[in-house]
Design an enzyme around this catalytic site. Structure first.
Site, PDB file in Angstrom:
ATOM      1  N   GLU A  31      34.067  44.086  44.413  1.00  0.00           N
ATOM      2  CA  GLU A  31      34.366  44.206  42.979  1.00  0.00           C
ATOM      3  C   GLU A  31      34.814  42.833  42.518  1.00  0.00           C
ATOM      4  O   GLU A  31      35.896  42.376  42.863  1.00  0.00           O
ATOM      5  CB  GLU A  31      35.436  45.276  42.752  1.00  0.00           C
ATOM      6  CG  GLU A  31      35.522  45.723  41.302  1.00  0.00           C
ATOM      7  CD  GLU A  31      36.694  45.103  40.581  1.00  0.00           C
ATOM      8  OE1 GLU A  31      36.450  44.165  39.784  1.00  0.00           O
ATOM      9  OE2 GLU A  31      37.829  45.536  40.790  1.00  0.00           O
ATOM     10  N   LYS A  81      44.840  43.618  53.578  1.00  0.00           N
ATOM     11  CA  LYS A  81      45.428  42.290  53.399  1.00  0.00           C
ATOM     12  C   LYS A  81      45.660  42.046  51.904  1.00  0.00           C
ATOM     13  O   LYS A  81      44.730  41.782  51.158  1.00  0.00           O
ATOM     14  CB  LYS A  81      44.509  41.194  53.945  1.00  0.00           C
ATOM     15  CG  LYS A  81      45.153  39.800  53.851  1.00  0.00           C
ATOM     16  CD  LYS A  81      44.145  38.731  53.506  1.00  0.00           C
ATOM     17  CE  LYS A  81      44.829  37.436  53.095  1.00  0.00           C
ATOM     18  NZ  LYS A  81      45.523  37.533  51.781  1.00  0.00           N
ATOM     19  N   CYS A 129      40.062  41.757  35.384  1.00  0.00           N
ATOM     20  CA  CYS A 129      38.633  41.443  35.471  1.00  0.00           C
ATOM     21  C   CYS A 129      37.819  42.197  34.442  1.00  0.00           C
ATOM     22  O   CYS A 129      36.662  41.847  34.190  1.00  0.00           O
ATOM     23  CB  CYS A 129      38.118  41.745  36.875  1.00  0.00           C
ATOM     24  SG  CYS A 129      38.465  43.417  37.435  1.00  0.00           S
ATOM     25  N   GLU A 171      35.458  33.162  32.534  1.00  0.00           N
ATOM     26  CA  GLU A 171      36.507  34.175  32.473  1.00  0.00           C
ATOM     27  C   GLU A 171      37.850  33.473  32.281  1.00  0.00           C
ATOM     28  O   GLU A 171      38.299  32.725  33.144  1.00  0.00           O
ATOM     29  CB  GLU A 171      36.499  34.985  33.776  1.00  0.00           C
ATOM     30  CG  GLU A 171      37.332  36.227  33.757  1.00  0.00           C
ATOM     31  CD  GLU A 171      37.149  37.051  35.020  1.00  0.00           C
ATOM     32  OE1 GLU A 171      37.394  38.273  34.955  1.00  0.00           O
ATOM     33  OE2 GLU A 171      36.778  36.492  36.066  1.00  0.00           O
TER      34      GLU A 171
END
Length: 475
Positions: free
Chosen positions: A247, A172, A281, A379
Protein backbone atom coordinates in the site's frame (compact mmCIF):
# COMPACT_ATOMS: atom_id res chain seq x y z
CA UNK A 1 9.34 7.92 29.95
CA UNK A 2 8.22 4.67 28.31
CA UNK A 3 10.86 1.97 27.84
CA UNK A 4 9.80 -0.38 25.09
CA UNK A 5 11.17 -3.79 24.22
CA UNK A 6 11.11 -6.22 21.34
CA UNK A 7 8.69 -9.13 21.58
CA UNK A 8 10.07 -12.41 20.26
CA UNK A 9 8.68 -15.90 20.90
CA UNK A 10 6.52 -14.74 23.79
CA UNK A 11 9.34 -12.89 25.57
CA UNK A 12 10.06 -9.17 25.91
CA UNK A 13 13.69 -8.73 25.03
CA UNK A 14 16.35 -6.32 23.80
CA UNK A 15 17.88 -5.20 27.10
CA UNK A 16 21.44 -5.71 25.82
CA UNK A 17 20.96 -3.80 22.57
CA UNK A 18 21.78 -0.19 21.85
CA UNK A 19 18.74 2.06 22.07
CA UNK A 20 17.23 4.99 20.20
CA UNK A 21 14.99 7.79 21.44
CA UNK A 22 11.40 8.41 20.45
CA UNK A 23 10.43 12.09 20.54
CA UNK A 24 7.17 13.98 20.77
CA UNK A 25 7.11 15.97 17.50
CA UNK A 26 5.08 18.72 19.19
CA UNK A 27 7.72 19.48 21.84
CA UNK A 28 10.94 17.66 20.95
CA UNK A 29 10.73 15.89 24.32
CA UNK A 30 11.96 12.29 24.53
CA UNK A 31 8.91 10.22 25.44
CA UNK A 32 10.32 6.74 24.99
CA UNK A 33 13.31 4.53 24.35
CA UNK A 34 13.44 1.44 22.13
CA UNK A 35 16.05 -1.27 21.57
CA UNK A 36 17.75 -0.97 18.19
CA UNK A 37 17.24 -4.42 16.74
CA UNK A 38 18.64 -5.74 13.48
CA UNK A 39 19.21 -8.87 11.43
CA UNK A 40 19.66 -11.28 14.36
CA UNK A 41 16.47 -10.13 16.12
CA UNK A 42 14.47 -10.27 12.90
CA UNK A 43 15.71 -13.80 12.20
CA UNK A 44 14.86 -14.95 15.72
CA UNK A 45 11.35 -13.51 15.42
CA UNK A 46 10.79 -15.17 12.04
CA UNK A 47 11.98 -18.54 13.30
CA UNK A 48 9.71 -18.25 16.35
CA UNK A 49 6.81 -17.41 14.07
CA UNK A 50 7.52 -20.45 11.90
CA UNK A 51 7.49 -22.78 14.92
CA UNK A 52 4.26 -21.24 16.13
CA UNK A 53 2.66 -21.43 12.68
CA UNK A 54 2.77 -25.22 12.65
CA UNK A 55 0.39 -25.18 15.64
CA UNK A 56 -1.58 -21.95 15.09
CA UNK A 57 -2.74 -23.00 11.63
CA UNK A 58 -4.49 -26.00 13.22
CA UNK A 59 -6.65 -23.89 15.53
CA UNK A 60 -10.22 -23.64 14.36
CA UNK A 61 -11.44 -20.33 12.96
CA UNK A 62 -13.71 -19.97 15.98
CA UNK A 63 -10.81 -20.52 18.38
CA UNK A 64 -8.71 -17.91 16.61
CA UNK A 65 -11.70 -15.54 16.63
CA UNK A 66 -11.92 -15.84 20.41
CA UNK A 67 -8.32 -14.65 20.77
CA UNK A 68 -8.99 -11.76 18.40
CA UNK A 69 -12.13 -10.66 20.21
CA UNK A 70 -10.36 -10.69 23.56
CA UNK A 71 -7.67 -8.53 21.99
CA UNK A 72 -10.37 -6.26 20.53
CA UNK A 73 -12.04 -5.77 23.89
CA UNK A 74 -8.73 -5.01 25.63
CA UNK A 75 -7.86 -2.45 22.98
CA UNK A 76 -11.10 -0.55 23.53
CA UNK A 77 -10.80 -0.83 27.31
CA UNK A 78 -7.37 0.81 27.15
CA UNK A 79 -8.26 3.25 24.37
CA UNK A 80 -7.46 6.39 26.36
CA UNK A 81 -4.02 5.23 27.47
CA UNK A 82 -3.01 4.06 24.00
CA UNK A 83 -4.43 7.15 22.30
CA UNK A 84 -2.36 9.35 24.59
CA UNK A 85 0.76 7.33 23.76
CA UNK A 86 -0.05 7.64 20.06
CA UNK A 87 -0.42 11.42 20.29
CA UNK A 88 2.80 11.78 22.24
CA UNK A 89 4.91 9.94 19.68
CA UNK A 90 3.12 10.94 16.46
CA UNK A 91 1.58 14.32 17.28
CA UNK A 92 -1.97 14.02 15.96
CA UNK A 93 -4.76 15.54 18.10
CA UNK A 94 -5.99 13.29 20.89
CA UNK A 95 -9.49 13.12 19.39
CA UNK A 96 -8.00 11.78 16.16
CA UNK A 97 -5.89 9.30 18.11
CA UNK A 98 -8.99 7.97 19.86
CA UNK A 99 -10.65 7.63 16.48
CA UNK A 100 -7.66 5.69 15.19
CA UNK A 101 -7.88 3.22 18.07
CA UNK A 102 -11.58 2.69 17.39
CA UNK A 103 -10.85 2.29 13.68
CA UNK A 104 -8.16 -0.27 14.52
CA UNK A 105 -10.54 -2.22 16.72
CA UNK A 106 -13.10 -2.37 13.91
CA UNK A 107 -10.64 -4.37 11.81
CA UNK A 108 -10.07 -6.86 14.61
CA UNK A 109 -13.80 -7.40 15.00
CA UNK A 110 -14.36 -7.66 11.24
CA UNK A 111 -11.62 -10.23 10.67
CA UNK A 112 -12.48 -12.24 13.76
CA UNK A 113 -15.77 -12.92 11.99
CA UNK A 114 -14.38 -13.04 8.44
CA UNK A 115 -11.99 -15.81 9.48
CA UNK A 116 -15.04 -18.02 10.00
CA UNK A 117 -16.05 -17.44 6.38
CA UNK A 118 -12.93 -18.72 4.64
CA UNK A 119 -14.72 -21.13 2.36
CA UNK A 120 -13.42 -23.69 -0.10
CA UNK A 121 -15.60 -25.25 -2.77
CA UNK A 122 -16.37 -28.45 -4.64
CA UNK A 123 -15.98 -28.25 -8.43
CA UNK A 124 -17.74 -30.61 -10.87
CA UNK A 125 -15.19 -33.11 -12.17
CA UNK A 126 -14.59 -34.06 -15.80
CA UNK A 127 -14.73 -37.78 -15.03
CA UNK A 128 -17.12 -39.94 -12.98
CA UNK A 129 -14.29 -41.36 -10.88
CA UNK A 130 -12.87 -38.00 -9.78
CA UNK A 131 -13.75 -35.39 -7.20
CA UNK A 132 -12.32 -31.87 -7.20
CA UNK A 133 -11.95 -29.80 -4.06
CA UNK A 134 -10.58 -26.25 -3.70
CA UNK A 135 -9.16 -25.40 -0.29
CA UNK A 136 -8.02 -22.17 1.35
CA UNK A 137 -5.00 -22.37 3.64
CA UNK A 138 -2.96 -19.74 5.54
CA UNK A 139 0.03 -18.50 3.60
CA UNK A 140 2.45 -18.91 6.52
CA UNK A 141 4.73 -16.50 8.34
CA UNK A 142 3.79 -12.89 7.57
CA UNK A 143 6.30 -10.04 7.85
CA UNK A 144 4.84 -6.55 8.08
CA UNK A 145 6.52 -3.15 7.81
CA UNK A 146 4.32 -0.25 8.87
CA UNK A 147 4.58 3.58 8.68
CA UNK A 148 4.60 6.32 11.28
CA UNK A 149 1.44 8.24 10.33
CA UNK A 150 -1.04 5.69 11.70
CA UNK A 151 0.94 3.80 14.36
CA UNK A 152 -2.02 1.72 15.53
CA UNK A 153 -4.20 1.29 12.47
CA UNK A 154 -1.53 0.23 10.01
CA UNK A 155 -0.15 -2.63 12.09
CA UNK A 156 -3.58 -3.81 13.27
CA UNK A 157 -5.01 -3.70 9.73
CA UNK A 158 -2.35 -6.21 8.74
CA UNK A 159 -2.15 -8.26 11.91
CA UNK A 160 -5.88 -8.94 12.34
CA UNK A 161 -6.50 -10.66 8.98
CA UNK A 162 -3.20 -12.52 9.13
CA UNK A 163 -4.00 -14.00 12.54
CA UNK A 164 -7.62 -14.72 11.60
CA UNK A 165 -6.45 -16.62 8.51
CA UNK A 166 -4.13 -18.81 10.60
CA UNK A 167 -0.85 -17.05 9.81
CA UNK A 168 1.74 -15.96 12.34
CA UNK A 169 3.11 -12.44 12.39
CA UNK A 170 6.35 -10.49 12.65
CA UNK A 171 5.79 -6.72 12.73
CA UNK A 172 8.27 -3.89 12.29
CA UNK A 173 6.87 -0.44 13.15
CA UNK A 174 8.51 2.80 12.02
CA UNK A 175 11.36 4.04 14.20
CA UNK A 176 9.58 7.37 14.61
CA UNK A 177 6.50 5.79 16.23
CA UNK A 178 7.15 2.31 17.67
CA UNK A 179 5.62 2.80 21.12
CA UNK A 180 1.99 2.40 20.10
CA UNK A 181 2.85 -0.91 18.43
CA UNK A 182 4.48 -2.09 21.65
CA UNK A 183 1.29 -1.31 23.57
CA UNK A 184 -0.80 -3.16 20.99
CA UNK A 185 1.40 -6.24 21.20
CA UNK A 186 1.25 -6.07 25.00
CA UNK A 187 -2.50 -6.52 24.60
CA UNK A 188 -1.93 -9.55 22.37
CA UNK A 189 0.09 -11.09 25.15
CA UNK A 190 -2.63 -10.23 27.65
CA UNK A 191 -5.21 -11.78 25.31
CA UNK A 192 -3.33 -15.08 25.53
CA UNK A 193 -2.07 -15.57 22.00
CA UNK A 194 0.36 -18.54 22.04
CA UNK A 195 4.02 -17.63 22.07
CA UNK A 196 5.51 -16.98 18.67
CA UNK A 197 2.18 -16.16 17.01
CA UNK A 198 2.80 -12.41 17.35
CA UNK A 199 6.31 -10.93 17.29
CA UNK A 200 7.58 -7.35 17.20
CA UNK A 201 11.00 -6.12 16.11
CA UNK A 202 12.21 -2.57 15.70
CA UNK A 203 15.44 -0.85 14.75
CA UNK A 204 17.66 -0.88 11.69
CA UNK A 205 15.23 -0.68 8.76
CA UNK A 206 17.76 -1.88 6.19
CA UNK A 207 18.87 -4.93 8.15
CA UNK A 208 15.37 -5.93 9.24
CA UNK A 209 13.90 -5.37 5.79
CA UNK A 210 16.58 -7.44 4.10
CA UNK A 211 16.06 -10.28 6.57
CA UNK A 212 12.32 -10.21 6.06
CA UNK A 213 12.65 -10.39 2.27
CA UNK A 214 15.35 -13.08 2.25
CA UNK A 215 14.51 -15.43 5.13
CA UNK A 216 13.26 -18.81 3.91
CA UNK A 217 10.39 -18.97 6.42
CA UNK A 218 8.76 -15.66 5.45
CA UNK A 219 5.98 -16.46 2.99
CA UNK A 220 4.39 -13.02 2.74
CA UNK A 221 5.51 -9.41 3.11
CA UNK A 222 2.97 -6.64 3.65
CA UNK A 223 4.13 -3.03 3.59
CA UNK A 224 2.60 0.43 3.84
CA UNK A 225 4.79 3.37 2.93
CA UNK A 226 6.33 5.25 0.04
CA UNK A 227 6.34 3.97 -3.52
CA UNK A 228 10.14 4.23 -3.62
CA UNK A 229 10.58 1.91 -0.62
CA UNK A 230 7.85 -0.38 -1.95
CA UNK A 231 9.78 -0.81 -5.20
CA UNK A 232 12.96 -1.56 -3.25
CA UNK A 233 11.22 -4.25 -1.19
CA UNK A 234 9.71 -5.69 -4.37
CA UNK A 235 13.18 -6.00 -5.90
CA UNK A 236 14.55 -7.61 -2.75
CA UNK A 237 11.63 -10.06 -2.72
CA UNK A 238 11.89 -11.07 -6.37
CA UNK A 239 14.52 -13.76 -5.79
CA UNK A 240 12.13 -15.69 -3.56
CA UNK A 241 8.93 -14.84 -5.47
CA UNK A 242 7.64 -13.56 -2.15
CA UNK A 243 3.89 -12.97 -1.84
CA UNK A 244 3.48 -9.19 -1.55
CA UNK A 245 0.88 -6.67 -0.47
CA UNK A 246 2.02 -3.07 -0.98
CA UNK A 247 0.00 0.00 0.00
CA UNK A 248 2.03 2.88 -1.39
CA UNK A 249 1.92 6.58 -2.15
CA UNK A 250 -0.97 8.66 -3.38
CA UNK A 251 -1.71 11.87 -5.23
CA UNK A 252 -5.45 12.09 -4.60
CA UNK A 253 -7.60 14.45 -6.65
CA UNK A 254 -10.71 16.05 -5.17
CA UNK A 255 -13.24 17.24 -7.77
CA UNK A 256 -15.89 19.79 -6.82
CA UNK A 257 -18.58 19.94 -9.52
CA UNK A 258 -20.87 22.91 -10.14
CA UNK A 259 -23.88 20.88 -8.94
CA UNK A 260 -22.23 19.86 -5.65
CA UNK A 261 -23.69 20.60 -2.25
CA UNK A 262 -20.97 23.09 -1.30
CA UNK A 263 -21.33 22.66 2.44
CA UNK A 264 -20.94 18.90 1.99
CA UNK A 265 -17.97 19.44 -0.32
CA UNK A 266 -16.24 21.81 2.09
CA UNK A 267 -16.72 19.37 4.96
CA UNK A 268 -15.30 16.58 2.81
CA UNK A 269 -12.24 18.58 1.83
CA UNK A 270 -11.54 19.57 5.44
CA UNK A 271 -11.95 15.96 6.60
CA UNK A 272 -9.64 14.62 3.91
CA UNK A 273 -7.05 17.38 3.52
CA UNK A 274 -6.41 18.50 7.09
CA UNK A 275 -6.79 15.25 9.05
CA UNK A 276 -3.48 14.22 10.60
CA UNK A 277 -2.03 17.57 9.40
CA UNK A 278 -2.34 16.28 5.83
CA UNK A 279 0.03 13.41 6.57
CA UNK A 280 -2.06 10.64 5.02
CA UNK A 281 -1.61 8.75 1.76
CA UNK A 282 -5.27 9.22 0.86
CA UNK A 283 -5.66 12.91 1.68
CA UNK A 284 -6.78 15.24 -1.11
CA UNK A 285 -3.60 16.60 -2.64
CA UNK A 286 -5.03 18.23 -5.80
CA UNK A 287 -8.33 20.08 -5.54
CA UNK A 288 -10.18 20.80 -8.77
CA UNK A 289 -13.15 23.17 -8.54
CA UNK A 290 -15.44 23.94 -11.47
CA UNK A 291 -14.69 27.49 -12.57
CA UNK A 292 -18.25 28.81 -12.16
CA UNK A 293 -18.29 28.08 -8.40
CA UNK A 294 -14.67 28.53 -7.37
CA UNK A 295 -15.11 31.91 -5.64
CA UNK A 296 -17.97 30.70 -3.46
CA UNK A 297 -16.22 27.42 -2.69
CA UNK A 298 -12.99 29.15 -1.64
CA UNK A 299 -14.97 31.57 0.54
CA UNK A 300 -16.74 28.75 2.36
CA UNK A 301 -13.60 26.62 2.68
CA UNK A 302 -11.65 29.56 4.10
CA UNK A 303 -14.40 30.13 6.65
CA UNK A 304 -13.87 26.59 7.96
CA UNK A 305 -10.09 26.47 7.74
CA UNK A 306 -9.66 29.72 9.70
CA UNK A 307 -11.28 27.93 12.66
CA UNK A 308 -8.68 25.14 12.73
CA UNK A 309 -6.37 25.42 15.72
CA UNK A 310 -2.73 24.33 15.40
CA UNK A 311 -0.83 23.03 18.42
CA UNK A 312 0.19 20.18 20.68
CA UNK A 313 -2.21 17.31 20.10
CA UNK A 314 -2.60 16.77 23.84
CA UNK A 315 -4.09 20.26 24.29
CA UNK A 316 -7.84 20.82 24.28
CA UNK A 317 -9.36 22.11 21.06
CA UNK A 318 -6.38 21.42 18.78
CA UNK A 319 -7.32 20.31 15.26
CA UNK A 320 -3.89 20.14 13.60
CA UNK A 321 -0.79 18.83 15.29
CA UNK A 322 2.86 19.01 14.22
CA UNK A 323 4.52 17.57 11.18
CA UNK A 324 6.43 14.46 12.15
CA UNK A 325 9.97 15.72 11.46
CA UNK A 326 12.08 18.43 9.86
CA UNK A 327 12.33 16.67 6.49
CA UNK A 328 8.54 16.62 6.13
CA UNK A 329 8.28 20.25 7.22
CA UNK A 330 10.86 21.34 4.67
CA UNK A 331 9.00 19.53 1.89
CA UNK A 332 5.74 21.29 2.74
CA UNK A 333 7.49 24.66 2.90
CA UNK A 334 9.24 24.00 -0.42
CA UNK A 335 5.93 23.13 -2.10
CA UNK A 336 4.26 26.32 -0.92
CA UNK A 337 7.27 28.50 -1.76
CA UNK A 338 7.47 26.98 -5.22
CA UNK A 339 3.76 27.56 -5.84
CA UNK A 340 3.94 31.19 -4.74
CA UNK A 341 7.02 31.79 -6.88
CA UNK A 342 5.10 30.44 -9.88
CA UNK A 343 2.05 32.63 -9.34
CA UNK A 344 -0.13 30.96 -6.71
CA UNK A 345 -2.03 33.15 -4.25
CA UNK A 346 -2.04 32.33 -0.53
CA UNK A 347 -5.62 32.72 0.70
CA UNK A 348 -4.85 31.64 4.23
CA UNK A 349 -1.83 30.14 5.99
CA UNK A 350 1.38 29.68 4.05
CA UNK A 351 3.58 29.89 7.14
CA UNK A 352 5.45 27.46 9.32
CA UNK A 353 6.52 27.49 12.93
CA UNK A 354 9.82 25.89 13.95
CA UNK A 355 10.44 25.17 17.61
CA UNK A 356 12.78 23.07 19.70
CA UNK A 357 12.93 20.05 17.37
CA UNK A 358 9.26 20.59 16.55
CA UNK A 359 7.68 21.70 13.29
CA UNK A 360 4.18 23.04 12.66
CA UNK A 361 2.63 24.34 9.47
CA UNK A 362 -0.48 26.49 9.34
CA UNK A 363 -3.46 25.11 7.41
CA UNK A 364 -3.09 26.64 3.98
CA UNK A 365 -5.24 27.33 0.92
CA UNK A 366 -3.64 28.21 -2.42
CA UNK A 367 -5.49 29.45 -5.50
CA UNK A 368 -4.36 30.30 -9.05
CA UNK A 369 -2.57 26.97 -9.07
CA UNK A 370 -1.37 25.27 -12.26
CA UNK A 371 0.13 21.92 -13.24
CA UNK A 372 3.77 23.04 -13.29
CA UNK A 373 3.82 23.58 -9.53
CA UNK A 374 5.34 20.93 -7.26
CA UNK A 375 2.21 20.89 -5.12
CA UNK A 376 0.29 19.46 -8.09
CA UNK A 377 2.99 17.00 -9.09
CA UNK A 378 4.18 15.49 -5.79
CA UNK A 379 2.54 14.22 -2.62
CA UNK A 380 2.84 17.17 -0.22
CA UNK A 381 2.05 15.31 3.02
CA UNK A 382 1.06 18.49 4.79
CA UNK A 383 -1.97 20.75 5.47
CA UNK A 384 -1.90 22.55 2.11
CA UNK A 385 -4.94 22.68 -0.20
CA UNK A 386 -4.01 23.79 -3.75
CA UNK A 387 -7.05 24.75 -5.83
CA UNK A 388 -7.16 24.62 -9.60
CA UNK A 389 -10.22 25.29 -11.74
CA UNK A 390 -11.70 23.15 -14.50
CA UNK A 391 -14.30 23.69 -17.20
CA UNK A 392 -15.59 20.25 -18.24
CA UNK A 393 -15.79 16.76 -16.79
CA UNK A 394 -13.61 15.43 -19.60
CA UNK A 395 -10.94 17.98 -18.73
CA UNK A 396 -10.88 17.21 -15.03
CA UNK A 397 -10.91 13.44 -15.53
CA UNK A 398 -7.83 13.73 -17.73
CA UNK A 399 -6.09 15.88 -15.11
CA UNK A 400 -7.12 13.63 -12.22
CA UNK A 401 -5.88 10.49 -13.97
CA UNK A 402 -2.69 12.18 -15.17
CA UNK A 403 -0.50 10.71 -12.43
CA UNK A 404 1.40 7.50 -11.89
CA UNK A 405 -0.50 7.05 -8.63
CA UNK A 406 -3.96 5.57 -8.18
CA UNK A 407 -4.78 5.20 -4.50
CA UNK A 408 -7.73 7.49 -3.69
CA UNK A 409 -9.89 10.04 -5.48
CA UNK A 410 -12.89 12.11 -4.40
CA UNK A 411 -15.64 14.00 -6.17
CA UNK A 412 -18.70 15.95 -5.12
CA UNK A 413 -21.85 16.09 -7.22
CA UNK A 414 -25.55 15.73 -6.52
CA UNK A 415 -26.18 14.43 -10.04
CA UNK A 416 -26.47 10.64 -9.98
CA UNK A 417 -25.67 10.01 -13.64
CA UNK A 418 -22.69 12.35 -13.50
CA UNK A 419 -21.45 10.62 -10.37
CA UNK A 420 -21.63 7.19 -11.98
CA UNK A 421 -19.65 8.42 -14.97
CA UNK A 422 -16.99 10.00 -12.75
CA UNK A 423 -16.68 6.96 -10.47
CA UNK A 424 -16.16 4.67 -13.46
CA UNK A 425 -13.70 7.00 -15.24
CA UNK A 426 -11.35 7.65 -12.30
CA UNK A 427 -8.38 5.23 -12.21
CA UNK A 428 -8.13 4.91 -8.44
CA UNK A 429 -8.65 2.01 -6.05
CA UNK A 430 -10.72 4.05 -3.59
CA UNK A 431 -13.29 6.63 -4.69
CA UNK A 432 -15.22 8.86 -2.30
CA UNK A 433 -18.43 10.24 -3.82
CA UNK A 434 -19.61 13.05 -1.53
CA UNK A 435 -17.43 11.38 1.10
CA UNK A 436 -14.08 12.67 2.32
CA UNK A 437 -13.38 9.73 4.64
CA UNK A 438 -14.43 6.49 2.92
CA UNK A 439 -12.17 3.93 4.61
CA UNK A 440 -13.95 1.23 6.67
CA UNK A 441 -13.06 -2.28 7.80
CA UNK A 442 -15.61 -4.05 5.62
CA UNK A 443 -14.46 -2.53 2.31
CA UNK A 444 -11.24 -3.17 0.34
CA UNK A 445 -8.52 -0.51 0.70
CA UNK A 446 -5.73 -0.27 -1.86
CA UNK A 447 -4.53 1.36 -5.04
CA UNK A 448 -3.90 1.03 -8.75
CA UNK A 449 -0.81 1.82 -10.82
CA UNK A 450 2.18 2.79 -8.62
CA UNK A 451 0.03 3.03 -5.51
CA UNK A 452 0.51 -0.64 -4.79
CA UNK A 453 -0.61 -4.25 -4.97
CA UNK A 454 -3.42 -5.99 -3.11
CA UNK A 455 -6.15 -4.81 -0.78
CA UNK A 456 -6.66 -4.48 2.98
CA UNK A 457 -10.11 -4.70 4.55
CA UNK A 458 -13.25 -6.42 3.32
CA UNK A 459 -13.31 -9.96 1.99
CA UNK A 460 -10.21 -9.16 -0.02
CA UNK A 461 -8.29 -8.34 3.15
CA UNK A 462 -8.23 -11.91 4.40
CA UNK A 463 -7.72 -13.38 0.92
CA UNK A 464 -4.35 -11.64 0.90
CA UNK A 465 -3.19 -14.06 3.63
CA UNK A 466 -4.52 -17.26 2.07
CA UNK A 467 -3.24 -19.73 -0.49
CA UNK A 468 -5.59 -21.57 -2.83
CA UNK A 469 -5.04 -25.31 -3.16
CA UNK A 470 -6.69 -27.53 -5.77
CA UNK A 471 -7.10 -31.21 -4.75
CA UNK A 472 -8.06 -33.76 -7.43
CA UNK A 473 -9.25 -37.05 -5.93
CA UNK A 474 -9.36 -40.22 -7.97
CA UNK A 475 -11.92 -42.76 -6.70
Amino acid sequence: MFRGKLYIDGTWTGDLLDTFDVKNPATGEVVGVMPNGGKAEAAAAIEAAQRAFLKWRKYTAAERANFLMTWHDLLLQQKEEIAEMLTMEMGKPLAEARGEIEYSASFIRWFAEEGKRVYGRTVPASAENKRIHVQKQPVGVVAAITPWNFPAAMIVRKMAPALAAGCTFVGKPAELTPLTAVKIVELCEEAGFPKGVVNLVCGDAKEIGEEMTSHEHVRKLTFTGSTAVGKLLMKQSAGRMLNLSLELGGQAPMIICDDADLDKAVAGVVASKYRNAGQTCVCGNRIYVQETIVDEFVKRLTGKVVQLKVGNGLEEGVHIGPLIEKKGYEKVKAHVDDAVAKGARVVIGGKGQEGNDSYFYDPTILTDVHDEMLVMQEETFGPVAPIQTFATDEDVIEKANGTRYGLAAYFFTENYARGIRLSEALDFGIVGWNDGAPSIAQAPFGGMKESGLGREGGQEGIEAFLETKFVSIGL
